[in-house]
Design an enzyme around this catalytic site. Structure first.
Site, PDB file in Angstrom:
ATOM      1  N   CYS A  40     -19.205   1.817   8.738  1.00  0.00           N
ATOM      2  CA  CYS A  40     -18.421   1.203   9.818  1.00  0.00           C
ATOM      3  C   CYS A  40     -17.197   2.095   9.992  1.00  0.00           C
ATOM      4  O   CYS A  40     -16.366   2.185   9.082  1.00  0.00           O
ATOM      5  CB  CYS A  40     -18.015  -0.218   9.419  1.00  0.00           C
ATOM      6  SG  CYS A  40     -16.859  -0.987  10.584  1.00  0.00           S
ATOM      7  N   CYS A  89       0.586   5.059   6.718  1.00  0.00           N
ATOM      8  CA  CYS A  89      -0.039   4.930   8.048  1.00  0.00           C
ATOM      9  C   CYS A  89       0.962   4.254   9.009  1.00  0.00           C
ATOM     10  O   CYS A  89       1.398   3.119   8.762  1.00  0.00           O
ATOM     11  CB  CYS A  89      -1.313   4.102   7.951  1.00  0.00           C
ATOM     12  SG  CYS A  89      -2.390   4.651   6.606  1.00  0.00           S
ATOM     13  N   CYS A 107       0.495   0.586  10.254  1.00  0.00           N
ATOM     14  CA  CYS A 107       0.046  -0.485   9.360  1.00  0.00           C
ATOM     15  C   CYS A 107       1.175  -1.320   8.765  1.00  0.00           C
ATOM     16  O   CYS A 107       2.074  -0.796   8.101  1.00  0.00           O
ATOM     17  CB  CYS A 107      -0.811   0.096   8.242  1.00  0.00           C
ATOM     18  SG  CYS A 107      -1.521  -1.203   7.218  1.00  0.00           S
ATOM     19  N   CYS A 124     -16.244  -9.525   6.086  1.00  0.00           N
ATOM     20  CA  CYS A 124     -15.608  -8.229   5.831  1.00  0.00           C
ATOM     21  C   CYS A 124     -14.356  -8.448   4.989  1.00  0.00           C
ATOM     22  O   CYS A 124     -13.498  -9.245   5.362  1.00  0.00           O
ATOM     23  CB  CYS A 124     -15.196  -7.572   7.139  1.00  0.00           C
ATOM     24  SG  CYS A 124     -16.541  -7.448   8.330  1.00  0.00           S
ATOM     25  N   CYS A 140       0.839  -1.208   0.000  1.00  0.00           N
ATOM     26  CA  CYS A 140       0.000   0.000   0.000  1.00  0.00           C
ATOM     27  C   CYS A 140       0.877   1.262   0.000  1.00  0.00           C
ATOM     28  O   CYS A 140       1.811   1.383   0.792  1.00  0.00           O
ATOM     29  CB  CYS A 140      -0.914   0.011   1.223  1.00  0.00           C
ATOM     30  SG  CYS A 140      -2.031   1.434   1.207  1.00  0.00           S
ATOM     31  N   ARG A 183     -17.567  -2.429  18.027  1.00  0.00           N
ATOM     32  CA  ARG A 183     -16.793  -3.666  17.879  1.00  0.00           C
ATOM     33  C   ARG A 183     -15.482  -3.621  18.672  1.00  0.00           C
ATOM     34  O   ARG A 183     -14.696  -2.682  18.530  1.00  0.00           O
ATOM     35  CB  ARG A 183     -16.482  -3.940  16.403  1.00  0.00           C
ATOM     36  CG  ARG A 183     -15.675  -5.229  16.218  1.00  0.00           C
ATOM     37  CD  ARG A 183     -15.501  -5.622  14.773  1.00  0.00           C
ATOM     38  NE  ARG A 183     -16.791  -5.804  14.136  1.00  0.00           N
ATOM     39  CZ  ARG A 183     -17.093  -5.348  12.925  1.00  0.00           C
ATOM     40  NH1 ARG A 183     -16.200  -4.709  12.209  1.00  0.00           N
ATOM     41  NH2 ARG A 183     -18.292  -5.547  12.407  1.00  0.00           N
ATOM     42  N   CYS A 236     -19.252  -6.491   4.128  1.00  0.00           N
ATOM     43  CA  CYS A 236     -18.569  -5.230   4.452  1.00  0.00           C
ATOM     44  C   CYS A 236     -17.279  -5.232   3.649  1.00  0.00           C
ATOM     45  O   CYS A 236     -16.641  -6.278   3.508  1.00  0.00           O
ATOM     46  CB  CYS A 236     -18.253  -5.176   5.946  1.00  0.00           C
ATOM     47  SG  CYS A 236     -17.319  -3.691   6.436  1.00  0.00           S
TER      48      CYS A 236
HETATM   49  N1  SAM Z   1      -6.576   0.595   3.122  1.00  0.00           N
HETATM   50  C1  SAM Z   1      -7.851   0.786   3.650  1.00  0.00           C
HETATM   51  C2  SAM Z   1      -7.930   1.887   4.665  1.00  0.00           C
HETATM   52  O1  SAM Z   1      -6.924   2.258   5.217  1.00  0.00           O
HETATM   53  O2  SAM Z   1      -9.033   2.353   4.908  1.00  0.00           O
HETATM   54  C3  SAM Z   1      -8.447  -0.470   4.244  1.00  0.00           C
HETATM   55  C4  SAM Z   1      -7.574  -1.406   5.051  1.00  0.00           C
HETATM   56  S1  SAM Z   1      -6.873  -0.731   6.563  1.00  0.00           S
HETATM   57  C5  SAM Z   1      -5.790  -2.036   7.034  1.00  0.00           C
HETATM   58  C6  SAM Z   1      -8.250  -0.807   7.702  1.00  0.00           C
HETATM   59  C7  SAM Z   1      -8.019  -0.374   9.124  1.00  0.00           C
HETATM   60  O3  SAM Z   1      -7.263  -1.332   9.815  1.00  0.00           O
HETATM   61  C8  SAM Z   1      -7.260   0.914   9.367  1.00  0.00           C
HETATM   62  O4  SAM Z   1      -8.026   2.054   9.173  1.00  0.00           O
HETATM   63  C9  SAM Z   1      -6.866   0.749  10.823  1.00  0.00           C
HETATM   64  O5  SAM Z   1      -7.849   1.311  11.652  1.00  0.00           O
HETATM   65  C10 SAM Z   1      -6.820  -0.758  11.013  1.00  0.00           C
HETATM   66  N2  SAM Z   1      -5.450  -1.201  11.301  1.00  0.00           N
HETATM   67  C11 SAM Z   1      -4.432  -1.301  10.428  1.00  0.00           C
HETATM   68  N3  SAM Z   1      -3.301  -1.721  11.037  1.00  0.00           N
HETATM   69  C12 SAM Z   1      -3.619  -1.889  12.347  1.00  0.00           C
HETATM   70  C13 SAM Z   1      -2.878  -2.295  13.495  1.00  0.00           C
HETATM   71  N4  SAM Z   1      -1.591  -2.598  13.419  1.00  0.00           N
HETATM   72  N5  SAM Z   1      -3.529  -2.378  14.668  1.00  0.00           N
HETATM   73  C14 SAM Z   1      -4.839  -2.061  14.762  1.00  0.00           C
HETATM   74  N6  SAM Z   1      -5.589  -1.660  13.713  1.00  0.00           N
HETATM   75  C15 SAM Z   1      -4.983  -1.568  12.517  1.00  0.00           C
HETATM   76 FE1  SF4 Z   2      -2.780   1.305   3.336  1.00  0.00          FE
HETATM   77 FE2  SF4 Z   2      -2.632   0.182   5.722  1.00  0.00          FE
HETATM   78 FE3  SF4 Z   2      -3.004   2.787   5.519  1.00  0.00          FE
HETATM   79 FE4  SF4 Z   2      -5.000   1.091   4.792  1.00  0.00          FE
HETATM   80  S1  SF4 Z   2      -4.158   1.381   6.840  1.00  0.00           S
HETATM   81  S2  SF4 Z   2      -4.279   2.911   3.700  1.00  0.00           S
HETATM   82  S3  SF4 Z   2      -3.749  -0.610   3.991  1.00  0.00           S
HETATM   83  S4  SF4 Z   2      -1.185   1.659   4.847  1.00  0.00           S
END
Ligand code: SAM
Ligand code: SF4
Ligand code: DTB
Length: 346
Positions: free
Chosen positions: A219, A88, A91, A128, A84, A291, A159
């Site tokens: 959500c 973030c 992530c 989901c 990606c 949740r 979802c």
């Molecule tokens: N890329 C899309 C986005 O960011 O909306 C969808 C997938 S992203 C992985 C979905 C959510 O997963 C993020 O908004 C975050 O809240 C959660 N998430 C990601 N990494 C995480 C982590 N290490 N611990 C807890 N929640 C996490």
């Molecule tokens: Fe990409 Fe992870 Fe950020 Fe979602 S949370 S936009 S998968 S880097």
């Protein structure tokens, strides 16, 4: 039951000073007691309540809207993992962090449906599907629409979480029968720039608006444990609770600390502080399903039980979230059994 009673009728004294339930007449489609004008001061007052008062109030509100023995069960599948472009800080799927997660292509429809059937057989109500995209291409949305149609045909709720959407893309997903779109605000507006630099808070709000306009359930929640302060937790809850319509589903994630991500070395969160965030979400968004999302793998049964007492009534069910572990199904069923709780009836 008197829906219009003020909290001080039987609520804790500290809360009665600054927070009261609405006594407005019920508008069509609106539950009495659901407010959209939460101030930060009011949310702060919740966070400052003595723990027994906070939990009592969360339980009281929970029982006005839900059966406290019931838990909504969702299973998560990563349909497009890694690679990606967003940065973030939490992530494992970002190309900006060395986490060992390999970039994969979008899964084939058949393989997704195999997983969905297994999830249904194991007892999940909702399936989901998550993709590590900043925003999907129109061609990707076409593929995901087929997945939504296939999962719906199995009799499950759907979802997806695909990143930022245009109005037209949200419309296509709605047409395919999508029930929920997950798009988290993650933290307060002030802290957002410390966690993500490749998009801004308003981008998130714009996608949430597009999802709402298309008639898809929202959500939307956030993460606790990324080095944010109490004010950021307050800001996140106040922002969610003052959206024009509350998200129907509010995932509260405890950070999964993944090595290689910038926030992986932070202090771990005190479970009691996490439970306060759940309770604040429950009290401020009374009719939403809250949740207890990522982070259960590292939580004791007692902490999870307190999260349910604080008003959480949904979990991710199955041994994997997107890339990180989750408790296995037998362990979860045993826990619900021990607590005398059960999956939510449709
Ligand atoms: N890329 C899309 C986005 O960011 O909306 C969808 C997938 S992203 C992985 C979905 C959510 O997963 C993020 O908004 C975050 O809240 C959660 N998430 C990601 N990494 C995480 C982590 N290490 N611990 C807890 N929640 C996490
Ligand atoms: Fe990409 Fe992870 Fe950020 Fe979602 S949370 S936009 S998968 S880097
Ligand atoms: C949400 O709020 N939490 C889920 C879901 N929405 C998509 C994701 C949790 C991801 C945890 C880290 C991982 O497994 O990669």
């Amino acid at each position: 039951m008197d829906w219009g009673q003020r909290i001080e009728d039987n609520g804790p004294k500290g809360l009665a000073m600054s927070v009261s339930l609405s006594t407005e007449p019920i508008k069509p489609g609106q539950w009495r007691g659901v407010r959209h004008d939460w101030t930060r001061a009011e949310v702060r007052a919740l966070f400052e309540l003595p723990f027994p008062d906070l939990i009592f109030e969360a339980q009281r509100i929970h029982r006005l809207h839900f059966d406290p023995r019931e838990v909504q069960i969702s299973t998560l599948l990563s349909i497009k993992t890694g690679g990606c472009p967003e940065d973030c800080a939490y992530c494992p799927q970002s190309i900006h962090h060395e986490t060992g997660v390999k970039a994969e292509k979008l899964m084939a429809l058949d393989a997704v449906l195999v997983e969905a059937r297994a999830a249904k057989a194991a007892g999940a109500q909702r399936f989901c599907m998550g993709a590590a995209w900043r925003s999907p291409k129109d061609r990707d949305v076409g593929e995901v629409c087929k997945m939504v149609e296939g999962v719906k045909a199995l009799g499950m709720e759907t979802c997806v979480t695909l990143g930022m959407l245009t109005d037209a893309q949200a419309g296509r997903l709605k047409q395919a029968g999508l029930d929920y779109y997950n798009h988290n605000l993650d933290t307060s507006p002030e802290y957002y720039g410390e966690i993500i630099t490749t998009r801004v808070y308003q981008d998130r709000l714009d996608t949430l608006k597009a999802v709402r306009a298309a008639g898809i359930h929202v959500c939307c929640g956030g993460i606790v444990g990324m080095g944010e302060g109490i004010e950021d937790r307050i800001g996140m809850i106040a922002t969610l609770a003052s959206l024009p319509e509350h998200p129907e589903s509010v995932p509260i994630n405890l950070l999964m600390q993944v090595e290689g991500t910038p926030v992986s070395k932070g202090q771990s969160t005190d479970p009691l502080d996490f439970i306060r965030v759940i309770a604040a979400a429950r009290i401020t968004m009374p009719a939403s399903v809250v949740r207890l999302s990522a982070g259960r793998e590292n939580m004791s049964e007692e902490t999870q039980a307190l999260c349910f007492l604080a008003g959480a009534n949904s979990i991710f069910y199955g041994p994997k979230l997107l890339t990180t572990p989750n408790p296995d199904q037998n362990r979860d069923m045993r826990l619900l059994d021990k607590l005398g709780m059960r999956p939510m009836s449709d």
